[in-house]
Design a protein around this motif. Sequence first.
Motif, short mmCIF file in Angstrom:
data_model
loop_
_atom_site.label_atom_id
_atom_site.label_comp_id
_atom_site.label_asym_id
_atom_site.label_seq_id
_atom_site.Cartn_x
_atom_site.Cartn_y
_atom_site.Cartn_z
N ASN A 30 -26.54 0.61 -1.16
CA ASN A 30 -26.11 -0.74 -1.55
C ASN A 30 -24.74 -0.80 -2.20
OD1 ASN A 30 -28.44 -1.88 -0.54
ND2 ASN A 30 -29.53 -1.66 -2.48
N ARG A 31 -24.33 0.27 -2.85
CA ARG A 31 -23.04 0.24 -3.56
C ARG A 31 -21.91 0.95 -2.81
NH1 ARG A 31 -24.46 0.51 -9.93
NH2 ARG A 31 -26.00 -1.14 -9.87
N LEU A 32 -22.22 1.48 -1.62
CA LEU A 32 -21.21 2.19 -0.85
C LEU A 32 -20.08 1.25 -0.46
CD1 LEU A 32 -20.52 4.93 0.52
CD2 LEU A 32 -21.57 3.99 2.59
N LYS A 33 -18.84 1.65 -0.78
CA LYS A 33 -17.66 0.85 -0.48
C LYS A 33 -16.81 1.48 0.63
CE LYS A 33 -16.15 -1.76 -4.31
NZ LYS A 33 -16.46 -2.89 -3.57
N VAL A 34 -16.74 2.81 0.66
CA VAL A 34 -15.88 3.52 1.59
C VAL A 34 -16.68 4.61 2.30
CG1 VAL A 34 -13.81 4.96 1.81
CG2 VAL A 34 -13.84 3.07 0.17
N LEU A 35 -16.59 4.62 3.64
CA LEU A 35 -17.27 5.65 4.43
C LEU A 35 -16.29 6.21 5.45
CD1 LEU A 35 -19.80 7.23 5.29
CD2 LEU A 35 -20.35 5.31 6.81
N HIS A 36 -16.13 7.54 5.44
CA HIS A 36 -15.32 8.24 6.43
C HIS A 36 -16.21 9.26 7.13
CE1 HIS A 36 -11.29 7.53 4.10
NE2 HIS A 36 -11.97 6.42 4.32
N LEU A 37 -16.29 9.17 8.45
CA LEU A 37 -17.04 10.12 9.26
C LEU A 37 -16.04 10.79 10.20
CD1 LEU A 37 -20.12 7.92 10.14
CD2 LEU A 37 -20.04 9.79 8.50
N ILE A 38 -15.84 12.08 10.03
CA ILE A 38 -14.79 12.79 10.75
C ILE A 38 -15.38 13.97 11.52
CG2 ILE A 38 -12.60 14.03 10.51
CD1 ILE A 38 -12.30 12.44 7.81
N ASP A 39 -15.26 13.92 12.85
CA ASP A 39 -15.69 15.02 13.71
C ASP A 39 -17.15 15.39 13.52
OD1 ASP A 39 -13.01 15.13 14.52
OD2 ASP A 39 -12.51 16.68 13.07
N VAL A 40 -18.01 14.39 13.40
CA VAL A 40 -19.42 14.63 13.15
C VAL A 40 -20.23 14.27 14.40
CG1 VAL A 40 -21.38 14.05 11.68
CG2 VAL A 40 -19.10 14.13 10.71
N ASP A 41 -21.14 15.14 14.78
CA ASP A 41 -22.00 14.91 15.93
C ASP A 41 -23.21 14.08 15.49
OD1 ASP A 41 -22.90 14.98 18.49
OD2 ASP A 41 -23.46 17.09 18.48
N ILE A 42 -22.98 12.79 15.40
CA ILE A 42 -23.99 11.87 14.87
C ILE A 42 -24.69 11.16 16.03
CG2 ILE A 42 -22.30 10.02 14.58
CD1 ILE A 42 -23.75 9.27 11.98
N THR A 43 -26.00 11.04 15.95
CA THR A 43 -26.76 10.39 17.03
C THR A 43 -26.94 8.90 16.78
OG1 THR A 43 -28.84 10.96 15.93
CG2 THR A 43 -28.03 12.48 17.62
N LYS A 44 -26.91 8.50 15.52
CA LYS A 44 -27.15 7.10 15.18
C LYS A 44 -26.33 6.72 13.95
CE LYS A 44 -31.10 4.16 13.91
NZ LYS A 44 -32.56 4.21 13.73
N LEU A 45 -25.55 5.65 14.07
CA LEU A 45 -24.79 5.12 12.95
C LEU A 45 -25.10 3.63 12.84
CD1 LEU A 45 -22.69 5.33 10.70
CD2 LEU A 45 -20.94 4.85 12.41
N HIS A 46 -25.88 3.27 11.83
CA HIS A 46 -26.22 1.87 11.58
C HIS A 46 -25.74 1.49 10.18
CE1 HIS A 46 -29.62 1.25 14.73
NE2 HIS A 46 -28.53 1.80 15.25
N LEU A 47 -24.79 0.57 10.14
CA LEU A 47 -24.28 0.01 8.89
C LEU A 47 -24.46 -1.49 9.01
CD1 LEU A 47 -20.95 2.05 8.87
CD2 LEU A 47 -23.04 2.60 7.62
N THR A 48 -25.32 -2.06 8.18
CA THR A 48 -25.65 -3.48 8.28
C THR A 48 -25.63 -4.14 6.91
OG1 THR A 48 -28.03 -3.12 8.00
CG2 THR A 48 -27.18 -3.01 10.27
N GLN A 49 -25.74 -5.46 6.91
CA GLN A 49 -25.80 -6.21 5.65
C GLN A 49 -26.94 -5.72 4.77
OE1 GLN A 49 -22.57 -7.79 5.68
NE2 GLN A 49 -23.82 -8.86 4.22
N GLU A 50 -28.04 -5.35 5.38
CA GLU A 50 -29.21 -4.89 4.63
C GLU A 50 -29.01 -3.49 4.05
OE1 GLU A 50 -29.41 -6.05 7.88
OE2 GLU A 50 -29.91 -8.08 7.21
N LEU A 51 -28.33 -2.62 4.80
CA LEU A 51 -28.18 -1.22 4.38
C LEU A 51 -26.95 -0.96 3.53
CD1 LEU A 51 -29.12 0.48 7.79
CD2 LEU A 51 -30.56 0.27 5.75
N THR A 52 -25.80 -1.52 3.92
CA THR A 52 -24.53 -1.24 3.24
C THR A 52 -23.73 -2.53 3.04
OG1 THR A 52 -23.55 -0.72 5.38
CG2 THR A 52 -24.32 1.15 4.08
N PRO A 53 -24.25 -3.45 2.26
CA PRO A 53 -23.63 -4.77 2.14
C PRO A 53 -22.25 -4.79 1.49
CG PRO A 53 -25.34 -4.52 0.48
CD PRO A 53 -25.42 -3.32 1.38
#
Length: 106
Positions: A30-53
């Motif tokens: 809820n308080r996350l303001k900045v997200l950097h994902l660099i060279d990561v083998d990610i299968t799912k990235l969900h950032l929504t109003q409910e998760l990271t407003p």
Amino acid sequence: APVKYLTICENSGRSYGDRAINFSFAIALNRLKVLHLIDVDITKLHLTQELTPNLTELYIRNLPRECDFKVEVSALEDIRIEHFSPENESFIKNMLQTATNLVKFE
């Protein structure tokens, strides 16, 4: 302490596509303001109003083409995407329509 700034970077010396880390990112920060994902083998990235407003800055580089990508956060002001060609590009339209505070998109 609540997480406000988070950088996840795969720095193992492997070439892209030969990653050891494989994970999903769809958690409530809820308080996350900045997200950097660099060279990561990610299968799912969900950032929504409910998760990271409160997310205002997103930087992603080298996400896999098959990533289940959903970014819909109105607080986003700065979005930077490098080297990502998803299978379904409709996510960009949804992301930009939702990011009503957007100042910068690269």
